[in-house]
Motif scaffolding. Structure first.
Motif, short mmCIF file in Angstrom:
data_model
loop_
_atom_site.label_atom_id
_atom_site.label_comp_id
_atom_site.label_asym_id
_atom_site.label_seq_id
_atom_site.Cartn_x
_atom_site.Cartn_y
_atom_site.Cartn_z
N ARG A 172 -9.69 4.92 2.07
CA ARG A 172 -9.97 5.28 0.68
C ARG A 172 -9.59 6.72 0.39
O ARG A 172 -9.61 7.15 -0.77
N PRO A 174 -7.35 9.95 -0.35
CA PRO A 174 -6.20 10.02 -1.27
C PRO A 174 -4.84 9.77 -0.62
O PRO A 174 -4.02 9.03 -1.16
N ARG A 177 -4.66 5.94 0.46
CA ARG A 177 -5.13 4.90 -0.46
C ARG A 177 -4.06 3.84 -0.75
O ARG A 177 -4.37 2.68 -0.95
N ARG A 178 -2.79 4.25 -0.76
CA ARG A 178 -1.74 3.29 -1.11
C ARG A 178 -1.58 2.18 -0.05
O ARG A 178 -0.99 1.14 -0.31
N TYR A 179 -2.11 2.44 1.17
CA TYR A 179 -2.05 1.42 2.22
C TYR A 179 -3.30 0.57 2.28
O TYR A 179 -3.40 -0.34 3.11
N SER A 180 -4.27 0.87 1.42
CA SER A 180 -5.60 0.27 1.56
C SER A 180 -5.59 -1.25 1.44
O SER A 180 -6.30 -1.94 2.17
N GLU A 181 -4.76 -1.78 0.53
CA GLU A 181 -4.77 -3.23 0.31
C GLU A 181 -4.38 -4.00 1.56
O GLU A 181 -5.08 -4.94 1.98
N SER A 182 -3.27 -3.60 2.18
CA SER A 182 -2.82 -4.30 3.40
C SER A 182 -3.75 -4.02 4.58
O SER A 182 -4.03 -4.91 5.39
#
Length: 330
Positions: A172, A174, A177-182
């Motif tokens: 989570r 900053p 965060r862009r990798y959080s979904e996978s």
């Protein structure tokens, strides 16, 4: 290593070698291969034999290689996770395998530390040469290993959801965060496989721990075999000090422990070597067989993954070009 050789070298050192002991060097080389074999066997067991033994060997060699070029405190676990995914194991499962493997190491430490403490009553396992600071450091190492093992065991065997939460909290941040979904999906897989590991029968755990123990016994035996290949020495004390020394290696912050492990070898095993001139020679032979062997053969294992990755990319490029040509012709 060069400094150790420089300060311990004396003329005519080789004159005192006992030829009948030198074949022990080949035993040390054989034990190095055995160490790799046991490590690979452990990985294959933890992977439910979903990969071939050669794949497990490649993972083992890559793990050793990464450990040799990264600080000892980091180890080769991240690279091992990557190589497992290249062998077809999902990231979540490979992460769980890596953590479970580390946990088994912690179980081994939990046995090794009491052995050192109990035998220390009868033998000088930790040499006086390390002084008060050294003794305090060793105590902190032992305590840290036991606490880390307890926390990891709790996370994997008692409350896998806790590891899931920690991973999600980290991603989570900053920058991540862009990798959080996978990563969240893989964290769920990790938790799921952790629950699967909890349900494994006792013979699964015992088999994996047996291979872990044998792998570590090979590590402990190697410096002892090298020393005894050059000249006689107190075998029992050499083994006990090698065990204590290998645990101390875990906190050295340099790549592969370089510099630090040579110093620890001199401190722990140096006083047990009758001729000071043989200390540098022992360090040299031991590091060549263990460290530089791992570097050399590990590079070949890593190149296998690199070549495979490049080949896959070239195949995709060729397929796209062929598709374009077919569309153009149509």
């Amino acid at each position: 290593m060069s400094l150790v050789i420089w300060y311990t070298y004396t003329p005519d050192t080789l004159h005192y070698l006992v030829p009948k002991r030198l074949p022990g060097i080949f035993i040390a080389i054989a034990v190095t291969f055995l160490k790799v074999w046991f490590f690979a066997a452990k990985i294959r067991v933890l992977a439910d034999e979903a990969i071939s033994f050669m794949a497990a060997v490649r993972i083992s060699l890559s793990w050793d290689f990464a450990s040799a070029v990264t600080p000892s405190t980091i180890g080769g676990a991240p690279v091992a996770t990557y190589t497992m995914t290249r062998e077809g194991i999902p990231l979540g499962k490979s992460s769980a395998i890596m953590l479970y493997s580390v946990m088994l190491d912690q179980f081994w430490y939990a046995i090794a530390v009491p052995i050192i403490l109990i035998t220390g009553i009868f033998y000088e396992v930790v040499p006086d040469e390390i002084g008060l600071v050294g003794n305090a450091t060793m105590f902190l190492i032992y305590t840290g290993l036991l606490l880390y093992g307890a926390l990891l065991s709790y996370g994997l065997l008692v409350n896998p959801k806790a590891i899931n939460r920690v991973i999600k909290a980290i991603f989570r941040l900053p920058l991540l965060r862009r990798y959080s979904e996978s990563i969240n999906a893989e964290a769920e897989n990790l938790e799921s496989y952790s629950y699967e590991l909890r349900k494994k029968p006792m013979d699964f755990v015992l088999k994996a721990f047996f291979y872990t123990t044998m792998n570590w016994l090979c590590k402990v035996a190697l410096p002892v075999i090298v020393v005894l290949s050059l000249l006689p020495g107190p075998e029992v004390l050499l083994v006990l000090r090698s065990l204590a020394m290998n645990l101390a290696f875990l906190i050295i912050p340099t790549p592969g422990g370089s510099g630090g492990v040579e110093g620890l070898f001199v401190l722990f095993l140096g006083p047990l070597i009758d001729r000071a001139a043989f200390i540098g020679l022992s360090v040299f032979v031991w590091r060549v067989i263990t460290y530089y062997f791992s570097l050399g053969i590990g590079i070949m294992a890593m190149l296998w993954y690199v070549n495979r990755s490049v080949s896959n990319k070239l195949e995709k490029i060729n397929m796209k070009e062929e598709e374009k040509e077919e569309i153009g012709q149509a």
